[in-house]
Design a protein around this motif. Structure first.
Motif, short mmCIF file in Angstrom:
data_model
loop_
_atom_site.label_atom_id
_atom_site.label_comp_id
_atom_site.label_asym_id
_atom_site.label_seq_id
_atom_site.Cartn_x
_atom_site.Cartn_y
_atom_site.Cartn_z
N ARG A 167 0.84 -1.21 0.00
CA ARG A 167 0.00 0.00 0.00
C ARG A 167 0.88 1.26 0.00
O ARG A 167 0.60 2.23 -0.71
CB ARG A 167 -0.92 0.00 1.23
CG ARG A 167 -2.07 -0.99 1.11
CD ARG A 167 -2.86 -1.10 2.40
NE ARG A 167 -3.95 -2.04 2.28
CZ ARG A 167 -5.20 -1.71 1.95
NH1 ARG A 167 -5.53 -0.45 1.78
NH2 ARG A 167 -6.13 -2.63 1.84
N ARG A 185 -4.88 3.32 3.98
CA ARG A 185 -6.08 2.49 4.19
C ARG A 185 -7.27 2.97 3.37
O ARG A 185 -8.37 2.45 3.51
CB ARG A 185 -6.48 2.48 5.68
CG ARG A 185 -5.36 2.12 6.63
CD ARG A 185 -4.93 0.69 6.52
NE ARG A 185 -3.64 0.45 7.15
CZ ARG A 185 -2.93 -0.65 7.00
NH1 ARG A 185 -3.38 -1.62 6.23
NH2 ARG A 185 -1.77 -0.80 7.58
N SER A 199 -3.25 -3.47 -6.29
CA SER A 199 -2.97 -4.78 -6.89
C SER A 199 -2.01 -4.72 -8.09
O SER A 199 -1.10 -5.55 -8.17
CB SER A 199 -4.26 -5.51 -7.23
OG SER A 199 -4.76 -6.11 -6.06
O1 DC Z 1 -3.73 -7.07 3.04
P1 DC Z 1 -4.01 -5.76 2.30
O2 DC Z 1 -5.41 -5.65 1.79
O3 DC Z 1 -3.61 -4.56 3.08
O4 DC Z 1 -3.04 -5.83 1.04
C1 DC Z 1 -3.06 -4.82 0.07
C2 DC Z 1 -2.71 -5.40 -1.29
O5 DC Z 1 -1.33 -5.78 -1.29
C3 DC Z 1 -3.51 -6.63 -1.70
O6 DC Z 1 -4.46 -6.33 -2.69
C4 DC Z 1 -2.49 -7.58 -2.24
C5 DC Z 1 -1.15 -7.02 -1.94
N1 DC Z 1 -0.34 -7.90 -1.09
C6 DC Z 1 0.49 -8.78 -1.73
O7 DC Z 1 0.47 -8.86 -2.95
N2 DC Z 1 1.34 -9.54 -1.01
C7 DC Z 1 1.35 -9.47 0.33
N3 DC Z 1 2.21 -10.24 1.01
C8 DC Z 1 0.48 -8.58 1.00
C9 DC Z 1 -0.37 -7.81 0.26
#
Ligand code: DC
Length: 227
Positions: free
Chosen positions: A39, A95, A104
């Protein structure tokens, strides 16, 4: 007592961070939110106009990557860890729906993942870590002693996320949240590098019908078994 690594992976808005945070606090481990790093990287792209024209400019991001510094610091008042991007506290901003809508594609970039995974592995060297994300049990800590794969129905997840965003004063709708999380799940599960998938040795936890207390009790039981 021997310390272990705990990897919690799963779909968007399954309550992974709530469960990871609570468990870490109870067992005296450090909680690391790997999603916050992706993020923060997304916010960096926005701040540097790397989404000009709507698409992420991967070439420009590659050049700017050495200027991207992410760290975590504990907020002394709340005792919770907060995310910093190049020295600035960005915990609240990352957030937002604006970031959720763009994260993504950033998290799908191979060289971004490589850098984040390297930093996450360094954080886990001393063990005693609970880390949540998408690829923690498969790529970041394939040897983690306890791996959980969390899931819940999309509607329940959207409802929980909507309540969270509304409580923070963000104006959004159930449909928008549901669309965002379904789209993120699709991109996260189908990307080439570090896709979201269940590690073979992960315990699956569907928390659609569990209260936070029930879920927490179950995790504590698993933790005790592992150590
Ligand atoms: O868990 P989150 O919703 O805060 O994660 C945000 C984005 O980050 C989610 O869409 C996928 C990516 N993400 C990722 O690719 N690999 C991770 N280890 C954690 C999150």
């Amino acid at each position: 007592m021997k310390k272990i690594l705990i990897a919690i992976d799963g779909y968007s808005s399954c309550g992974k961070s709530t469960m990871a945070k609570t468990l870490a606090k109870q067992i005296g481990y450090t909680y690391i939110d790997s999603g916050a790093m992706y993020r923060a990287a997304t916010l960096f792209c926005l701040q540097n106009n790397l989404f000009a024209g709507g698409e992420l400019n991967g070439e420009a991001l590659k050049k700017r990557l050495p200027d991207l510094h992410i760290s975590f610091e504990e907020n002394r008042e709340t005792g919770l860890s907060e995310t910093f991007l190049n020295g600035e506290n960005v915990e609240r901003r990352i957030r937002s729906m604006e970031i959720a809508a763009k994260v993504s594609p950033v998290a799908a970039v191979g060289f971004v993942r490589e850098e984040m995974v390297k930093q996450q592995q360094a954080m886990g060297l001393g063990k005693g870590i609970v880390m949540d994300g998408r690829d923690i049990g498969t790529v970041v800590f394939p040897d983690a002693e306890l791996k959980i794969f969390v899931t819940a129905s999309p509607e329940i997840r959207a409802q929980r996320r909507l309540a969270e965003l509304t409580a923070k004063g963000e104006k959004t709708t159930f449909e928008e949240v549901l669309h965002n999380l379904t789209e993120r799940d699709y991109i996260d599960s189908t990307r080439k590098d570090g896709p979201l998938r269940q590690a073979e040795d992960a315990v699956v936890l569907d928390n659609s019908d569990l209260t936070i207390a029930e879920q927490n009790q179950y995790l504590l039981k698993l933790f005790k078994e592992r150590i």
